[in-house]
Scaffold this motif. Structure first.
Motif, short mmCIF file in Angstrom:
data_model
loop_
_atom_site.label_atom_id
_atom_site.label_comp_id
_atom_site.label_asym_id
_atom_site.label_seq_id
_atom_site.Cartn_x
_atom_site.Cartn_y
_atom_site.Cartn_z
N ASP A 1 0.81 -1.23 0.00
CA ASP A 1 0.00 0.00 0.00
C ASP A 1 0.83 1.26 0.00
N GLY A 2 2.05 1.20 -0.55
CA GLY A 2 2.85 2.41 -0.70
C GLY A 2 2.52 3.12 -1.99
N TYR A 3 3.20 4.25 -2.23
CA TYR A 3 2.90 5.01 -3.44
C TYR A 3 3.47 4.32 -4.68
N VAL A 4 2.62 4.20 -5.69
CA VAL A 4 3.03 3.69 -7.00
C VAL A 4 2.32 4.53 -8.04
N SER A 5 3.03 4.98 -9.06
CA SER A 5 2.41 5.79 -10.10
C SER A 5 1.33 4.98 -10.81
N GLU A 6 0.37 5.69 -11.41
CA GLU A 6 -0.72 5.02 -12.10
C GLU A 6 -0.22 4.12 -13.23
N GLU A 7 0.83 4.56 -13.94
CA GLU A 7 1.38 3.76 -15.04
C GLU A 7 1.94 2.44 -14.52
N LYS A 8 2.74 2.51 -13.43
CA LYS A 8 3.31 1.28 -12.86
C LYS A 8 2.23 0.40 -12.24
N ARG A 9 1.21 1.04 -11.64
CA ARG A 9 0.11 0.26 -11.06
C ARG A 9 -0.59 -0.56 -12.13
N ARG A 10 -0.83 0.05 -13.29
CA ARG A 10 -1.48 -0.67 -14.39
C ARG A 10 -0.62 -1.83 -14.87
N LEU A 11 0.70 -1.61 -14.96
CA LEU A 11 1.60 -2.68 -15.40
C LEU A 11 1.60 -3.84 -14.41
N ILE A 12 1.63 -3.51 -13.11
CA ILE A 12 1.65 -4.55 -12.07
C ILE A 12 0.34 -5.33 -12.08
N GLU A 13 -0.78 -4.62 -12.19
CA GLU A 13 -2.08 -5.31 -12.18
C GLU A 13 -2.27 -6.17 -13.41
N ALA A 14 -1.73 -5.71 -14.54
CA ALA A 14 -1.79 -6.53 -15.76
C ALA A 14 -0.96 -7.80 -15.58
N ALA A 15 0.18 -7.66 -14.91
CA ALA A 15 1.04 -8.83 -14.67
C ALA A 15 0.39 -9.80 -13.69
N ILE A 16 -0.29 -9.27 -12.68
CA ILE A 16 -1.03 -10.14 -11.74
C ILE A 16 -2.08 -10.93 -12.50
#
Length: 333
Positions: A23-38
């Protein structure tokens, strides 16, 4: 897959992955990449969540605001009917009308594997917004509109307008109002707005002192009713945002020697069993709570089947149940 391998697959740093899952800060672009990878890999950082995105658990989290609420019970009954037929089990939690507990339970369901969440909501705070944005499973909200989510709502504004207009059409001209916090956009804000619009359409003004804010309890309706009746002002009707408040106002009228509906009319919203067992049966708006539960459960199943990715809001209709509390025409006093 370990965190290093997952970070490489997501195209982000290992520290970004760590911040995301903590739950730390992650930019929206990186968040989308991580969620796509999940979504693609089913990766999760704990044994408890290893099966995220790889298999269903047949568990649905349901957050309710009050265990003793008849409306909540009817909604949960509808939810259970649909989901049990599909082999799902409910994990039911009670927030006791505490927004902080609602957020805690959303976090609990976000961190522990459920297939989806049905949230019988009351208010939304920035904390709600933060956790709802991070949910990895479908969420359906019941009772409130929330942008970007599937919602099942009641027409609170029109319901209040209709109930108030009934009493005005019978000759009432001196209104009083008992509502709930306007942080609750449905029961608080929309019902108050509908009430005020009905007055405006009939050329009737109301003073702020004629409007009281109560808790969602009969006792609170009773206390606010006494405040109004002891103010020295003469009212010929009281509109209440809920049936519990209407029942409390009825007790206050009786204590002050007022007969309902001969001296003063009362109406509420919810059409609970309470309306039929009070000393004077209460006029109320009937909402289709069980249907709301059924529709919410079906929305969740459709989301799980990925039949539609576009959030929608379903607004249900209502019926006005006129009873003895508004049967007789008001006489101007």
């Amino acid at each position: 897959m370990n965190i290093t391998e997952f970070a490489k697959a997501a195209g982000v740093s290992k520290s970004a992955v760590s911040r995301y899952f903590n739950d730390g800060y992650v930019s929206e672009e990186k968040r989308r990449l991580i969620e796509a990878a999940i979504e693609a890999t089913g990766y999760a950082p704990s044994v408890q969540a290893q099966n995220v995105r790889t298999r269903v658990t047949k568990l649905v989290g349901v957050i309710i605001p009050k265990l003793s609420s008849e409306s909540c019970a009817r909604e949960v009954e509808g939810i259970s009917q649909v989901l049990s037929e599909q082999g799902y089990q409910l994990l039911l939690v009670n927030s006791a009308n505490d927004p902080k507990k609602e957020v805690e339970y959303l976090e609990l369901f976000r961190s522990n594997r459920v297939d989806g969440v049905i949230f019988l909501a009351s208010v939304f705070t920035p904390l709600h917004d933060a956790v709802l944005k991070k949910m990895r499973v479908p969420v359906v909200i019941v009772g409130q509109e929330y942008k970007g989510a599937n919602c099942v709502c009641h027409d609170d504004y029109k319901a209040a307008y209709t109930a108030e207009k009934l009493m005005l059409d019978k000759g009432c001209k001196k209104p009083a109002f008992i509502g709930v916090t306007e942080q609750d956009k449905a029961a608080g804000q929309a019902r108050k707005d509908g009430f005020l619009h009905a007055l405006s359409d009939n050329g009737i003004n109301i003073e702020k002192s004629d409007m009281q804010t109560a808790e969602f309890k009969m006792d609170s309706g009773y206390k606010r009713g006494l405040t109004l009746l002891r103010s020295g002002r003469r009212y010929d009707h009281i509109f209440c945002a809920t049936d519990n408040l209407a029942a409390g106002a009825l007790l206050a009228c009786r204590e002050q020697g007022l007969k309902v509906p001969e001296d003063i009319m009362i109406a509420g919203i919810g059409d609970s069993q309470l309306c039929n067992v009070t000393s004077t049966p209460l006029t109320s708006v009937h909402f289709h709570y069980r249907t709301a539960g059924i529709e919410a459960a079906q929305m969740l199943l459709n989301s799980l089947k990925r039949e539609s990715s576009i959030p929608r809001t379903l607004t249900l209709g209502f019926e006005l149940e006129e009873r003895e509390s508004t049967e007789k025409k008001c006489e101007t006093v």
